[in-house]
Design an enzyme around this catalytic site. Structure first.
Site: not given
Ligand SMILES: NC(=O)c1ccc[n+]([C@@H]2O[C@H](COP(=O)([O-])OP(=O)(O)OC[C@H]3O[C@@H](n4cnc5c(N)ncnc54)[C@H](O)[C@@H]3O)[C@@H](O)[C@H]2O)c1
Length: 320
Positions: A95, A155, A158, A182
């Site tokens: 991450r 987490d 999980r 995380h």
């Molecule tokens: N915190 C958690 O528990 C957790 C869990 C899973 C994923 N995540 C994180 O969530 C984030 C998203 O993951 P994902 O799988 O949905 O990715 P993804 O690539 O499927 O989606 C990201 C989206 O953000 C959009 N985007 C990019 N720049 C933007 C902006 N300036 N304004 C608006 N939208 C914008 C993209 O067009 C895309 O649709 C990642 O950083 C991932 O690591 C966090």
């Protein structure tokens, strides 16, 4: 679809309509978390398609209005803004590897959001969530309770699922938390964990297996590795994080005073400060109403301090 006038109803804005954002929208709509759910994404055709698909299920869910756009106006007057936009982990990436891109993105999108939704509670989901939350706090200047991260809520879920499976009890009867980052330095708080009032370290098994040190170590490792396994298999994690974020948002919008391990800025938590990390915290309409001083073993305290040190090193690297 134009927004209808709002009459004291609640609005959730989700930034990023990717795997996480659109699944979060789906989970929130299914549960009736907010009357209006608005999606914002720079990819207009993607956000329009996601919204159409969600709208086509409207007759099967609690009443809701579903909006989506590449125009930030769609987030106007949101009560909660959940930020999921940004780079996601590629197989093998940590991450922390995402920090440069996602801290930059946070700098770019937050000022506009603060203009249209100045009174919202901001929940960061984008990774590395502790660093992104720390950056969002600095950039926004909002009171610390109103900007926090989804942290280790996922987490902890999980962890509870793994304990429940091993011990042969319902997951709802397991009380156990993952604290810290995380990410790779997170740690289970075994010393305060319980099943039905029995301290987990004294659990001898009923139907399932006793939870000895080897089993605890295996479960802790599985929790840390689980995102890597899911990403290797399907490219993203989305269902459980969508549900976890929905639970956090409900705690805010319904003023639940629910204990959840969100990531917030710690101030002298067992001597730990100037860092965003997850510890059990009370969530209500204000956001993070307070953090709980959970009793920690020496080993757990050392683990939490190590997690804080590694987050501060990343913060420094990005001039935060
Ligand atoms: N915190 C958690 O528990 C957790 C869990 C899973 C994923 N995540 C994180 O969530 C984030 C998203 O993951 P994902 O799988 O949905 O990715 P993804 O690539 O499927 O989606 C990201 C989206 O953000 C959009 N985007 C990019 N720049 C933007 C902006 N300036 N304004 C608006 N939208 C914008 C993209 O067009 C895309 O649709 C990642 O950083 C991932 O690591 C966090």
């Amino acid at each position: 679809m134009d927004a209808l006038p709002r009459r004291g109803t609640t609005k959730l804005a989700i930034v990023g309509a990717g795997a996480v954002g659109s699944t979060l929208a789906y989970a929130a709509l299914m549960r009736g978390t907010a009357r209006t759910v608005a999606l914002l994404d720079v990819n207009r055709s993607k956000v329009e398609a996601e919204v159409l698909d969600l709208q086509h299920g409207m007759m099967f869910i609690p009443p809701a209005e579903i909006l989506g756009s590449d125009d930030i106006e769609v987030c106007r007057d949101a009560d909660v803004v959940a930020i999921t936009a940004g780079a996601k982990q590629q197989p093998g990436q940590t991450r922390i590897d995402l920090a440069e891109a996602t801290v930059g993105l946070t700098r770019k999108i937050l000022p506009g959001l603060l203009e249209v939704a100045p009174n919202a509670v901001y929940i960061m989901v984008t990774n590395p969530v502790d660093i992104v939350t720390y950056a969002a706090q600095k950039i926004s200047g909002l009171p610390t309770e109103r900007v926090f991260g989804s942290g280790t809520v996922l987490d902890s879920s999980r962890l509870r699922a793994a304990i429940a499976l091993h011990c042969g009890v319902a997951v709802g009867n397991v009380h156990a938390y993952i604290a810290g980052e995380h990410g790779d330095s997170e740690l289970p708080l075994w010393s305060s964990a319980t099943i039905g009032g029995v301290p987990l370290l004294d659990w001898r098994g009923v139907g399932g297996l006793p939870l000895d040190a080897a089993a605890r170590e295996r479960i802790a490792k599985d929790v840390v590795d689980s995102a890597y396994r899911i990403i290797a298999g399907k490219g993203a994690t989305n269902y459980a994080v969508g549900l976890a974020a929905t639970r956090i948002i409900e705690a805010v919008l319904k003023d639940e005073h629910r204990v959840l391990t969100v990531s917030s800025k710690l101030d002298d938590y067992y001597g730990i400060g100037d860092v965003c990390l997850s510890v059990p915290s009370v969530i209500d309409r204000r956001g993070v109403a307070g953090v709980l001083e959970v009793p920690l073993s020496q080993e757990e305290l050392a683990g939490l301090r190590a997690s804080a040190d590694s987050m501060r090193a990343v913060q420094r690297q990005f001039g935060l």
